[in-house]
Design an enzyme around this catalytic site. Structure first.
Site, mmCIF file in Angstrom:
data_model
loop_
_atom_site.group_PDB
_atom_site.id
_atom_site.type_symbol
_atom_site.label_atom_id
_atom_site.label_comp_id
_atom_site.label_asym_id
_atom_site.label_seq_id
_atom_site.Cartn_x
_atom_site.Cartn_y
_atom_site.Cartn_z
ATOM 1 C CG ASP A 7 -2.024 -1.169 1.063
ATOM 2 O OD1 ASP A 7 -2.446 -1.349 -0.004
ATOM 3 O OD2 ASP A 7 -2.418 -1.396 2.112
ATOM 4 N NE ARG B 150 -0.853 1.809 12.714
ATOM 5 C CZ ARG B 150 -0.197 0.757 12.517
ATOM 6 N NH1 ARG B 150 0.967 0.734 12.976
ATOM 7 N NH2 ARG B 150 -0.389 -0.273 11.467
ATOM 8 C CG ASP C 8 -4.095 0.877 11.896
ATOM 9 O OD1 ASP C 8 -4.033 0.986 13.229
ATOM 10 O OD2 ASP C 8 -3.904 -0.089 11.576
ATOM 11 C CB SER D 79 -3.041 -7.518 6.311
ATOM 12 O OG SER D 79 -2.886 -6.185 6.761
HETATM 13 N N1 ARG Z 1 -7.448 -4.618 14.673
HETATM 14 C C1 ARG Z 1 -6.180 -4.046 15.334
HETATM 15 C C2 ARG Z 1 -6.300 -2.486 15.665
HETATM 16 O O1 ARG Z 1 -7.018 -1.907 15.371
HETATM 17 C C3 ARG Z 1 -5.031 -4.071 14.361
HETATM 18 C C4 ARG Z 1 -4.740 -3.502 13.259
HETATM 19 C C5 ARG Z 1 -3.591 -3.814 12.545
HETATM 20 N N2 ARG Z 1 -3.446 -2.749 11.429
HETATM 21 C C6 ARG Z 1 -2.831 -3.416 10.187
HETATM 22 N N3 ARG Z 1 -2.713 -2.594 9.386
HETATM 23 N N4 ARG Z 1 -2.934 -4.842 9.661
HETATM 24 O O2 ARG Z 1 -5.474 -2.244 16.311
#
Ligand code: ARG
Length: 399
Positions: A12, A92, A121, A171
């Protein structure tokens, strides 16, 4: 236009570099932040520059992540929906802050991230960016371009971008506090995650046949050593990921409620996070008074909700952290844990200043507890019930 892009080196964000150039005629500066993901950062830099970035920043934020983010999660026993130690969620705001700092230093007009419009995210990045650097435009290419994964790969190959589409069917988001594993066959919540999805976790039939005991030492709520060997927090966490993983401990698989309202099946491996939070919770019971133990989980729940939903920068989180810090003054001691075949059993604890008092609790003749006090206590404690039964004439009738 000049843009600072949070760059992981994945599909991405690599496609984003080229797309930002085409769509916004932008000069792209890529920023990769090391929060404990085990990657070849030189290769990532090369990839960024090959894909058209005019400049690349690599920022080692491991220590900062451990000391200023993860440490607070341990003290808060931070588990979203009771199970997820918030590994991606915590990283993040830190990544966003680093990217915003580069953007302002480089005189950028915008910041960009590679998050989709379906996840949490994007919220964490957007909220942090707009709080810390309100003058910068936020661009999220993946939200705008509406390409499927296959279309992205096609776009990358057409433009000669150095992507490796076969790298993983999942992912994955990784840092020292845990690995999030999504997509592929995991989208079917009935399917058991295959062992190759994991990095630390060994399959249960390959874990050691004998239990292993470890001792974790805490000082004011922060882990300091394993088996008496002191080490910096980020190292201690990495070490526990390996120790726990060898015994198949640290597996999380649950149906998670995202901020945007979607339910998703989320798989994590987080051996260190679970070991540390469980051990910390146990030690707290030795040293905190009943009323604090009763009240703190309410605050912890709010903390986890705030962090999960992208509100790390909100002053409420700071205020909650201040309360939690106040409770951690005496959380100093050691916890013994026995690891075996996917489980971690707490088998002992010792504290520097326990409220647990053997002289009071013992059933032997050494007891200093005045048992006579129990009589008056019970009478008053039960008074509301006694009055109800008496005045409502509901006491047992003599026959
Ligand atoms: N569901 C988790 C969260 O919202 C994991 C997010 C993982 N992010 C990713 N880009 N695969 O914190």
């Amino acid at each position: 236009m000049k843009v600072a892009l949070a760059y992981s080196g994945g599909l991405d964000t690599t496609v984003s570099i080229k797309w930002l150039q085409e769509k916004y005629n932008a000069e792209v500066i890529t920023v990769t932040v090391d929060v404990g993901q085990e990657e070849d950062f030189e290769e990532i830099e090369e990839k960024a520059l090959k894909s058209g970035a005019i400049k690349h920043y690599f920022i080692n934020a491991r220590e900062k992540f451990a000391e200023e983010y993860v440490a607070k999660c341990i003290k808060a026993n931070g588990l979203y929906e009771g199970v997820y130690p918030l590994s991606s969620a915590l990283s993040r705001p830190l990544i966003a802050q680093e990217v915003a700092e580069v953007a302002l230093k480089e005189g950028c007009d915008a910041v960009a991230h590679g998050c989709t419009g379906k996840g949490n995210d994007q919220i964490r990045f957007d909220v942090t960016f707009s709080a810390l650097a309100p003058g910068l435009k936020i661009i999220a290419p993946v939200r705008e371009w509406n390409m499927s994964r296959d279309q992205e790969i096609e776009y990358a190959l057409k433009n000669g971008l150095p992507v490796n589409p076969r790298k993983s069917r999942f992912s994955i988001d990784e840092n020292l506090w845990g690995r999030s594993i999504e997509a592929g066959e995991l989208e079917d919540p009935w399917i058991e995650p295959p062992i190759e999805a994991f990095k630390y976790l060994k399959p249960l039939d390959e874990t050691p046949d004998n239990p292993q005991e470890i001792v974790i030492e805490f000082e004011k709520g922060i882990p300091k050593s394993i088996d008496g060997v002191k080490m910096p927090l980020e190292k201690l966490i990495m070490e526990l990921n390996i120790i726990g993983g060898v015994h198949g401990f640290g597996y999380i698989d649950h149906i998670e409620d995202r901020v945007v309202g979607l339910k998703s099946r989320e798989v994590y491996e987080a051996p260190a996070a679970l070991l540390l939070i469980y051990a910390h919770q146990d030690l707290e019971k030795m040293v905190l008074n009943k009323r604090i133990l009763d009240f703190k989980p309410i605050i912890e729940h709010k903390w986890a909700e705030m962090v999960y939903s992208g509100l790390w920068v909100d002053p409420l989180v700071k205020a909650i952290n201040a309360f939690i810090d106040e409770t951690q003054e005496e959380v100093t001691g050691e916890v013994r844990i026995k690891l075996f075949k996917g489980s971690a059993r707490i088998v002992g604890r010792i504290a520097e200043k326990p409220l647990y008092n053997p002289e009071m609790i013992t059933y032997t003749s050494k007891s200093v507890f005045d048992q006579k006090a129990g009589e008056a206590f019970s009478r008053l404690w039960g008074l509301p019930s006694t009055m109800y039964y008496t005045y409502r004439k509901q006491t047992i009738k003599q026959s």
